[in-house]
Motif scaffolding. Structure first.
Motif, short mmCIF file in Angstrom:
data_model
loop_
_atom_site.label_atom_id
_atom_site.label_comp_id
_atom_site.label_asym_id
_atom_site.label_seq_id
_atom_site.Cartn_x
_atom_site.Cartn_y
_atom_site.Cartn_z
N ILE A 139 0.81 -1.21 0.00
CA ILE A 139 0.00 0.00 0.00
C ILE A 139 0.85 1.26 0.00
N ASP A 140 2.08 1.19 0.48
CA ASP A 140 2.96 2.36 0.44
C ASP A 140 3.83 2.37 -0.81
N GLY A 141 3.61 1.43 -1.73
CA GLY A 141 4.34 1.43 -2.99
C GLY A 141 5.54 0.52 -3.04
N ARG A 142 5.89 -0.12 -1.92
CA ARG A 142 7.03 -1.05 -1.94
C ARG A 142 6.73 -2.23 -2.86
N PRO A 143 7.77 -2.86 -3.43
CA PRO A 143 7.54 -4.04 -4.27
C PRO A 143 6.80 -5.12 -3.51
N PHE A 144 5.94 -5.81 -4.19
CA PHE A 144 5.10 -6.82 -3.55
C PHE A 144 5.93 -7.98 -3.04
N ASP A 145 5.58 -8.45 -1.85
CA ASP A 145 6.18 -9.63 -1.24
C ASP A 145 5.03 -10.41 -0.61
N VAL A 146 4.89 -11.67 -0.97
CA VAL A 146 3.76 -12.46 -0.51
C VAL A 146 3.75 -12.63 1.01
N ALA B 167 -3.07 -1.07 -14.79
CA ALA B 167 -1.85 -0.25 -14.88
C ALA B 167 -2.14 1.24 -14.96
N ALA B 168 -3.19 1.65 -15.68
CA ALA B 168 -3.47 3.07 -15.84
C ALA B 168 -3.93 3.72 -14.55
N LEU B 169 -4.65 2.99 -13.73
CA LEU B 169 -5.17 3.55 -12.48
C LEU B 169 -4.12 3.54 -11.37
N HIS B 170 -3.11 2.71 -11.51
CA HIS B 170 -2.16 2.47 -10.43
C HIS B 170 -1.55 3.75 -9.84
N PRO B 171 -0.98 4.68 -10.66
CA PRO B 171 -0.35 5.85 -10.04
C PRO B 171 -1.34 6.72 -9.29
N LEU B 172 -2.59 6.78 -9.74
CA LEU B 172 -3.60 7.60 -9.06
C LEU B 172 -4.00 6.97 -7.73
N LEU B 173 -4.21 5.66 -7.73
CA LEU B 173 -4.60 4.96 -6.52
C LEU B 173 -3.46 4.98 -5.50
N LEU B 174 -2.24 4.76 -5.97
CA LEU B 174 -1.09 4.76 -5.08
C LEU B 174 -0.87 6.14 -4.47
N ARG C 124 -0.79 9.48 0.31
CA ARG C 124 -1.23 10.70 0.97
C ARG C 124 -1.89 10.38 2.31
N PHE C 125 -2.69 9.35 2.31
CA PHE C 125 -3.37 8.93 3.54
C PHE C 125 -2.35 8.43 4.56
N LEU C 126 -1.43 7.58 4.15
CA LEU C 126 -0.45 7.01 5.08
C LEU C 126 0.47 8.08 5.64
N ASP C 127 0.86 9.04 4.81
CA ASP C 127 1.73 10.12 5.28
C ASP C 127 1.01 10.98 6.31
N ALA C 128 -0.28 11.26 6.08
CA ALA C 128 -1.05 12.06 7.02
C ALA C 128 -1.21 11.34 8.36
N LEU C 129 -1.26 10.02 8.30
CA LEU C 129 -1.44 9.21 9.50
C LEU C 129 -0.10 8.98 10.22
N GLY C 130 1.00 9.28 9.52
CA GLY C 130 2.31 9.02 10.09
C GLY C 130 2.64 7.54 10.15
N TRP C 131 2.10 6.79 9.18
CA TRP C 131 2.26 5.33 9.18
C TRP C 131 3.64 4.94 8.68
N THR C 132 4.22 3.98 9.33
CA THR C 132 5.46 3.38 8.85
C THR C 132 5.26 1.87 8.80
N SER C 133 5.97 1.22 7.88
CA SER C 133 5.83 -0.22 7.70
C SER C 133 6.13 -0.96 9.00
N ARG C 134 5.37 -2.04 9.22
CA ARG C 134 5.61 -2.89 10.39
C ARG C 134 6.61 -3.99 10.10
N ASP C 135 7.16 -4.01 8.89
CA ASP C 135 8.06 -5.11 8.50
C ASP C 135 9.34 -5.05 9.34
#
Length: 274
Positions: free
Chosen positions: A234-241, A251-258, A263-274
């Motif tokens: 969801i933050d744009g990192r390469p997919f890992d199962v 593909a066409a919608l991807h940059p808009l959805l991402l 924007r949402f994650l940045d506003a929330l101050g979210w960081t990956s739990r990995d």
């Protein structure tokens, strides 16, 4: 050592056969009385999950006795080869337990290069989605192509909520609230595997979800990429199962959805739990 039966095309056939086998069990048991147990607050398992998984694991062990297996209900079974099957014998258990006919079997196999083949079978509609790495994705043998949608206001999106949504609602509910105001519509169907299959088929233009397991998303991730779609975290990192959050779309919608997700994650101050 890899055998002829370990090529992506051969593994795809095994995944298809296994998914159909397990799906028949689910379809036969669907109208009957079922035993339901709770693994957590709202996470449940039925007798059908276990029966489907037992038959599927027996089939895979006979076909590929040296392959490892990771299954939702019975956990990990160690193999002596570099291949591992990721098995969800009933994705959409809550739907199934309430006799909502929207659920599936999801079967995938990964090797050193990632997910190599997978199948998702909806036994109520007799729809078999499958893919092999580098060979495209199909629905009942016909090629799949992800959505060409390029505007959020014309996009039908889909999501799901994790089992800990009551304790941690900010991420899933917050992003849902943001995107539902921008998209043409939003659906929550109750089966992550089918959601990804529907993105591959162009039925849904985009999909996101937090808190998923490898068996939920392995087959669907390959379907999306082989159908020309894009799947990342969801933050744009390469997919890992092995990581539990997913953002998938045409593909066409991807940059808009991402962009909206970031924007949402940045506003929330979210960081990956990995």
């Amino acid at each position: 050592m890899a055998q002829a039966s370990d090529t992506p095309a051969a593994l795809r056939r095994t995944a298809e056969e296994g998914a159909r086998l397990a799906g028949r069990i689910l379809r036969e048991r669907f109208p009957k009385h079922r035993t339901i147990e709770f693994k957590g607050g709202i996470d449940l398992v039925t007798d059908a999950d276990r029966a489907s998984e037992a038959a599927l694991l027996d089939f895979l062990r006979q076909r590929h006795p040296h392959h490892a297996i990771l299954a939702e209900e019975s956990g990990a079974w160690q193999g002596t080869d570099t291949f591992r099957w990721l098995v969800d014998p009933l994705d959409g258990t809550t739907n199934y337990a309430h006799q909502v006919p929207h659920f599936c079997v999801s079967v995938a196999v990964e090797g050193p290069e990632g997910v190599l083949a997978g199948a998702i079978y909806d036994p109520m509609l007799d729809e078999l989605f499958s893919a092999a790495k580098g060979e495209g994705a199909t629905l009942n043998g016909l090629p799949l192509k992800a959505s060409p949608a390029d505007r959020l206001e014309r996009a039908l999106l889909c999501t799901g909520f994790p089992y800990d949504v009551r304790e941690r609602p900010d991420l899933p509910v917050g992003l849902f609230t943001q995107l539902i105001l921008l998209a043409q519509g939003m659906r929550r169907t109750g089966s992550a595997a089918l959601d990804l299959a529907y993105v591959a088929a162009g039925r849904f233009d985009g999909y996101f979800e937090f808190g998923l397991k490898p068996w939920d998303i392995a087959a669907g991730s390959l379907l999306v990429s082989e159908a020309g779609g894009v799947i990342v975290h969801i933050d744009g990192r390469p997919f890992d199962v092995l990581k539990g959050d997913v953002l998938a779309s045409g593909a066409a919608l991807h940059p808009l959805l991402l962009a909206q997700a970031k924007r949402f994650l940045d506003a929330l101050g979210w960081t990956s739990r990995d």
